[in-house]
Write a protein that holds these residues in place. Structure first.
Motif, short mmCIF file in Angstrom:
data_model
loop_
_atom_site.label_atom_id
_atom_site.label_comp_id
_atom_site.label_asym_id
_atom_site.label_seq_id
_atom_site.Cartn_x
_atom_site.Cartn_y
_atom_site.Cartn_z
N SER A 3 69.33 104.88 24.62
CA SER A 3 68.09 105.50 24.31
C SER A 3 68.03 107.00 24.24
O SER A 3 68.42 107.32 25.35
CB SER A 3 67.06 104.81 24.46
N LYS A 4 67.62 108.48 23.20
CA LYS A 4 67.26 108.92 24.09
C LYS A 4 65.69 109.46 24.48
O LYS A 4 65.84 110.58 25.03
CB LYS A 4 67.48 109.99 22.12
N VAL A 5 65.48 108.41 25.60
CA VAL A 5 64.46 108.11 26.45
C VAL A 5 64.48 107.38 27.16
O VAL A 5 64.93 106.77 27.33
CB VAL A 5 63.26 107.87 25.15
N LYS A 119 48.17 103.08 14.14
CA LYS A 119 48.77 102.13 14.06
C LYS A 119 48.74 100.59 12.68
O LYS A 119 48.24 101.56 12.15
CB LYS A 119 47.10 101.00 14.99
N PRO A 120 50.03 100.02 13.41
CA PRO A 120 50.45 99.28 14.24
C PRO A 120 51.82 100.21 14.56
O PRO A 120 52.49 101.21 13.48
CB PRO A 120 51.07 97.92 13.81
N LEU A 121 52.25 100.82 15.52
CA LEU A 121 54.15 101.19 15.39
C LEU A 121 55.46 100.40 15.05
O LEU A 121 54.77 99.39 14.65
CB LEU A 121 54.58 101.64 16.98
N THR A 122 55.79 100.82 14.01
CA THR A 122 56.46 100.34 12.71
C THR A 122 57.97 100.86 13.97
O THR A 122 58.00 100.92 14.99
CB THR A 122 56.27 101.00 11.46
N HIS A 123 58.82 99.13 13.25
CA HIS A 123 60.36 99.58 13.53
C HIS A 123 60.75 100.61 13.43
O HIS A 123 61.53 101.26 14.42
CB HIS A 123 61.01 98.20 13.46
N GLU A 124 60.64 100.92 11.90
CA GLU A 124 61.50 102.27 11.63
C GLU A 124 60.61 103.63 12.53
O GLU A 124 61.16 103.93 12.97
CB GLU A 124 60.43 102.79 9.85
N GLN A 125 59.80 103.61 12.77
CA GLN A 125 59.29 104.47 13.67
C GLN A 125 59.67 104.89 15.05
O GLN A 125 60.04 105.69 15.57
CB GLN A 125 57.51 104.69 14.05
N ALA A 126 59.50 103.44 15.31
CA ALA A 126 60.75 103.06 17.17
C ALA A 126 61.67 104.05 16.83
O ALA A 126 62.21 104.07 18.23
CB ALA A 126 60.04 101.55 17.52
N GLY A 127 62.58 103.03 15.64
CA GLY A 127 63.82 103.53 15.99
C GLY A 127 63.87 105.40 15.87
O GLY A 127 64.88 106.10 16.34
N ALA A 128 63.50 105.76 14.80
CA ALA A 128 63.42 107.60 14.79
C ALA A 128 62.71 108.41 16.38
O ALA A 128 63.85 108.95 16.60
CB ALA A 128 61.92 107.55 14.33
N LEU A 129 62.10 107.29 17.16
CA LEU A 129 61.42 107.77 17.71
C LEU A 129 62.26 108.11 19.21
O LEU A 129 62.91 108.94 19.94
CB LEU A 129 59.90 108.02 18.53
#
Length: 131
Positions: A3-5, A119-129
């Motif tokens: 992960s980048k974080v 909200k809610p955090l989506t899989h797509e948003q999480a993946g991008a971040l």
């Protein structure tokens, strides 16, 4: 998991949202790198504990709800900006709120946050971040 974080802090008083978001984020980070606070005061305590233990002060993401008891998202952000933002310079704060009120968005912008998520955090948003 690559992960980048290095860590994520979920700040939300809604246990169900925290559970859902934690499950999504755990696809990118191990559970011991995901912290949960139910209000801004708890979140500040977690961040200060990270400093005291000299761990996880780099490359973090804070997902911040706005409407919470004890210390809301705006109050948290004001104190965070004054006391901790410089130390956590590689950390990004993302308001993650059910509010789509333009005044909330403008107030977050005024506090230096431009990346407002609903909200809610989506899989797509999480993946991008997180990827």
């Amino acid at each position: 998991m690559n992960s980048k974080v290095e860590w994520v802090l979920l700040v939300d008083d809604d246990e169900i949202q925290n559970f859902i978001h934690q499950r999504i984020i755990s696809k990118y980070l191990t559970q011991d790198k995901i912290y949960i606070a139910t209000n801004g005061e708890e979140a500040l305590a977690i961040l200060k504990s990270q400093l005291e233990n000299q761990q996880n002060t780099r490359k973090g993401i804070i997902f911040l709800d706005i409407n919470m008891p004890i210390m809301n998202g705006f109050q948290f952000l004001e104190k965070y900006n004054r006391e901790l933002a410089e130390t956590f310079a590689q950390t990004t704060v993302y308001p993650l709120s059910s509010s789509e009120d333009i005044m909330d968005i403008l107030q977050m912008n005024h506090l230096g946050i431009n990346n407002y998520l609903v909200k809610p955090l989506t899989h797509e948003q999480a993946g991008a971040l997180l990827k």
